[in-house]
Motif scaffolding. Structure first.
Motif, PDB file in Angstrom:
ATOM      1  N   VAL A   1      -7.632   6.710  -3.475  1.00 34.24           N
ATOM      2  CA  VAL A   1      -7.709   5.275  -3.219  1.00 34.24           C
ATOM      3  C   VAL A   1      -9.082   4.752  -3.649  1.00 34.24           C
TER       4      VAL A   1
ATOM      5  N   PHE B   1       0.827  -1.202   0.000  1.00 36.05           N
ATOM      6  CA  PHE B   1       0.000   0.000   0.000  1.00 36.05           C
ATOM      7  C   PHE B   1       0.864   1.255   0.000  1.00 36.05           C
TER       8      PHE B   1
ATOM      9  N   ASN C   1      -1.818   7.532  -0.288  1.00 33.12           N
ATOM     10  CA  ASN C   1      -2.169   8.187  -1.522  1.00 33.12           C
ATOM     11  C   ASN C   1      -3.515   8.865  -1.353  1.00 33.12           C
ATOM     12  N   LYS C   2      -3.677   9.981  -1.974  1.00 29.32           N
ATOM     13  CA  LYS C   2      -4.963  10.669  -1.863  1.00 29.32           C
ATOM     14  C   LYS C   2      -6.076   9.897  -2.577  1.00 29.32           C
TER      15      LYS C   2
ATOM     16  N   ASN D   1     -12.107   6.966  -1.449  1.00 30.84           N
ATOM     17  CA  ASN D   1     -12.067   7.649  -0.155  1.00 30.84           C
ATOM     18  C   ASN D   1     -11.758   9.132  -0.291  1.00 30.84           C
ATOM     19  N   PHE D   2     -12.229   9.724  -1.368  1.00 26.67           N
ATOM     20  CA  PHE D   2     -12.080  11.177  -1.507  1.00 26.67           C
ATOM     21  C   PHE D   2     -13.338  11.709  -2.169  1.00 26.67           C
TER      22      PHE D   2
HETATM   23  C1  LIG Z   1      -7.500   8.115   1.563  1.00 28.63           C
HETATM   24  O1  LIG Z   1      -6.761   7.040   2.095  1.00 28.63           O
HETATM   25  C2  LIG Z   1      -5.380   7.350   2.311  1.00 28.63           C
HETATM   26  C3  LIG Z   1      -4.721   6.105   2.814  1.00 28.63           C
HETATM   27  O2  LIG Z   1      -5.401   5.554   3.887  1.00 28.63           O
HETATM   28  C4  LIG Z   1      -5.218   8.480   3.296  1.00 28.63           C
HETATM   29  O3  LIG Z   1      -3.844   8.802   3.413  1.00 28.63           O
HETATM   30  C5  LIG Z   1      -5.984   9.668   2.787  1.00 28.63           C
HETATM   31  O4  LIG Z   1      -5.946  10.703   3.751  1.00 28.63           O
HETATM   32  C6  LIG Z   1      -7.436   9.293   2.503  1.00 28.63           C
HETATM   33  N1  LIG Z   1      -8.078  10.436   1.928  1.00 28.63           N
HETATM   34  C7  LIG Z   1      -9.248  10.885   2.367  1.00 28.63           C
HETATM   35  C8  LIG Z   1      -9.786  12.088   1.680  1.00 28.63           C
HETATM   36  O5  LIG Z   1      -9.853  10.327   3.243  1.00 28.63           O
END
Ligand SMILES: *[C@@H]1O[C@H](CO)[C@@H](O)[C@H](O)[C@H]1NC(C)=O
Ligand SMILES: *[C@@H]1O[C@H](CO)[C@@H](O)[C@H](O)[C@H]1NC(C)=O
Ligand SMILES: *[C@@H]1O[C@H](CO)[C@@H](O)[C@H](O)[C@H]1NC(C)=O
Ligand SMILES: *[C@@H]1O[C@H](CO)[C@@H](O)[C@H](O)[C@H]1NC(C)=O
Ligand SMILES: *[C@@H]1O[C@H](CO)[C@@H](O)[C@H](O)[C@H]1NC(C)=O
Ligand SMILES: *[C@@H]1O[C@H](CO)[C@@H](O)[C@H](O)[C@H]1NC(C)=O
Ligand SMILES: *[C@@H]1O[C@H](CO)[C@@H](O)[C@H](O)[C@H]1NC(C)=O
Length: 532
Positions: free
Chosen positions: A94, A88, A91-92, A467-468
């Motif tokens: 994912v 892993f 990363n922004k 996740n964004f």
């Molecule tokens: C998305 O996941 C990554 C890795 O866990 C994390 O570094 C990042 O902050 C997350 N981004 C958001 C917007 O949650």
């Protein structure tokens, strides 16, 4: 994952084992005109190809490897790389592949118009073969759908129907024309012969013969004479039957039909090319009392009947009118949409339709071309990347909202974006230069390729999470299919950033490790892997 050394060796071994799959790949022969990206030039002796795995990564250790294919404004065209799943990387961006499946893919394709097939015939035999192979063969991009205009449309050299004999309600004088016999049918048969899969071919009429219409004209505002159940409606239903039978006589199975191309056009005063007007209520009654029964009586009940065949602005109302009435709904298989107002009409039109009818009726995009309403630029722009992006994003958007496939307009056009008797010119993924006996595969062609080559008929759209929050520069869609070797998963990404590459991470909880990848600026990237 420890030292990278053993993996590098393994990669080499695997590449050599499967080298047969990829050795006949031929790279793009690039040529830059006055646009921001290149076209790939094909002639009688050379054409780029993409061979091998039919979009599925080779059946090696499923846990360790993924495949990727990249096209970019700076000149990559389906460049292949095999990568290994890794650790892993924080990363922004994912993305996590899910396991909920949505609509089933019918396929991707284009239209065998008079213009497209006349244009193909302006090439030498070998160059024309390269053109058809580019679209339909297993070393091409694997189109499986073809639209066939029933008689003339604007992309014809003249106005004609299959029965221009005034008052011939029994259709005794019905016959295919030179356009079918010399141009369309040979192109379709050659496409069938190089395709590893059966083609899903569907017919669409632009207008009934002038004598059947209220305005006695194949252009302009007008509808069929009389009303559903009447003699003109019965004759018009038989016209579909005769078309399907005539193609069958030439060895071509017609898979589907649309009840009318763009029924709203024929409601517009002075509409400039072939059209015929319908309200959804008229279409409902025509299907219930004339078209549905005529197809069944002729033993053609299996032919997929599609309604609408017009912009999504008519949804969900049009579908509700036709499909909430059991007498018409029982004959219908799908809902056909065009892309022309997609910039102005929200995807909720598709969502509302899919939610109500998606379990029984497929949605299919049946026409699109670059002749955009925004820039009003009808000319051919050889190598324009933005037009490729417009295709890619519209396909992605449609697939994310219940649509099962996407059919482009003219398979090929000449350097002017024709021929078109009304001068309603357009761009095409393939532009032919007959004088040079060569043709140009545009960014739009490769936008289609990332879907038609990899998102095969029978695939299902797959859920995924990210996740964004919404980022308009990077968009993605995931899909899956069950093949001989198990479950494969694929994802198509677009990065519209001008200058920046974007690092993404893809997780598949069923697999060990993750995909880390830099999407180049202005790129389309397809990923594929096996689910462990
Ligand atoms: C998305 O996941 C990554 C890795 O866990 C994390 O570094 C990042 O902050 C997350 N981004 C958001 C917007 O949650
Ligand atoms: C992509 O493929 C083309 C054609 O094979 C080649 O010329 C180009 O160098 C490749 N680009 C990259 C970045 O690998
Ligand atoms: C066909 O294309 C190839 C590759 O670009 C080129 O080497 C060849 O000269 C071309 N042939 C003709 C007749 O233009
Ligand atoms: C789908 O994924 C969820 C969450 O990862 C898991 O709980 C569930 O068992 C999976 N379902 C199937 C059919 O694999
Ligand atoms: C392809 O078409 C032929 C002839 O109509 C038919 O017999 C065959 O079952 C079809 N194959 C598939 C995979 O649909
Ligand atoms: C059909 O209508 C067009 C205008 O839309 C007109 O120019 C043409 O003459 C008409 N044809 C006939 C046969 O009336
Ligand atoms: C992209 O890079 C070019 C050249 O460096 C620059 O002129 C342009 O402003 C950049 N565009 C964006 C949107 O950053």
């Amino acid at each position: 994952m420890g030292s990278t050394f053993p993996y590098a060796v393994l990669l080499l071994v695997i590449r050599s084992v499967f080298s047969d799959d990829i050795s006949d790949d031929r790279p793009c022969a690039p040529l830059q005109f006055d646009q921001d990206s290149v076209v790939c030039v094909c002639n009688a002796t050379y054409c780029d190809s993409i061979a091998g795995s039919d979009g599925i990564p080779p059946p090696v250790n499923p846990i360790m490897y993924f495949s990727s294919w990249t096209s970019s404004r700076d000149g990559q065209r389906l460049n292949y790389t095999m990568g290994s799943f890794g650790k892993f990387q924080p990363n922004k961006y994912v993305y996590t592949a899910g396991n909920e499946t949505f609509q089933t893919i019918l396929g991707f394709g284009g239209a065998f118009t008079d213009a497209a097939t006349i244009t193909m015939n302006s090439l030498s035999k070998n160059t024309r073969n390269n053109l058809l192979n580019s679209y339909f063969s297993s070393t091409g991009i694997g189109y499986t759908v073809g639209r066939v205009p029933m008689a003339s449309c604007d992309f014809s050299k003249q106005i004609y129907s299959y029965d221009d004999t005034d008052g011939d309600l029994s259709l005794d004088k019905f016959s295919l024309t030179e356009e079918d016999i010399i141009f369309k049918i040979p192109a379709i048969k050659d496409a069938m012969s190089v395709s590893p899969r059966n083609l899903s071919l569907f017919g669409s009429p632009w207008s009934a013969p002038a004598w059947m219409k209220t305005n006695n004209n194949m252009t302009g505002k007008g509808t069929l004479k009389g009303s559903p159940g009447g003699s003109y409606f019965k004759a018009w239903a038989q016209y579909f039957v005769k078309f399907i039978q005539a193609y069958k006589d030439h060895g071509i199975d017609i898979w589907g039909i649309t009840a009318q191309n763009e029924p709203s056009d024929g409601m517009i005063t002075n509409f400039p090319f072939q059209c015929m007007g319908w309200t959804p209520e008229m279409q409902r009654d025509f299907i219930a009392s004339d078209l549905g029964p005529a197809l069944e009586a002729a033993g053609l009940g299996h032919v997929k009947l599609m309604i609408l065949d017009d912009d999504r602005v008519w949804l969900p109302y049009w579908a509700e009118v036709v499909l909430k009435e059991p007498a018409s709904a029982k004959y219908v298989a799908g809902i056909a949409v065009h892309w022309y107002e997609d910039l102005f009409v929200p995807t909720s039109a598709l969502d509302l339709t899919y939610k109500q009818f998606g379990d029984k009726y497929f949605l299919l995009n049946t026409e699109a071309c670059e002749q955009d309403l925004v820039n009003k630029d009808r000319s051919v722009l050889l190598g324009n990347w933005y037009r490729g992006e417009r295709y890619f994003r519209d396909i992605l958007e449609d697939l994310a909202h219940g649509v099962s496939g996407w059919v482009d307009w003219n398979l090929a056009l000449d350097r002017t974006g024709g021929p078109n008797w009304q001068n309603n010119l357009a761009d095409s993924p393939v532009i032919v230069d007959a004088e040079k006996d060569e043709f140009y595969k545009q960014p739009m062609f490769y936008a289609m390729a990332h879907f038609s080559k990899f998102v095969k008929p029978g695939s299902r759209i797959l859920s995924y999470t990210k996740n964004f929050t919404e980022d308009n520069d990077v968009e993605a869609i995931f899909y899956t299919s069950s093949e001989q070797f198990g479950v494969s998963v694929g994802a198509n990404f677009i990065n519209t950033n001008v200058n920046e590459s974007v690092s993404i991470t893809i997780k598949d909880p069923s697999n060990y490790g993750m995909i880390s990848f830099d999407l180049p600026p202005k790129s389309f990237v397809t990923f594929a892997w096996w689910r462990a």
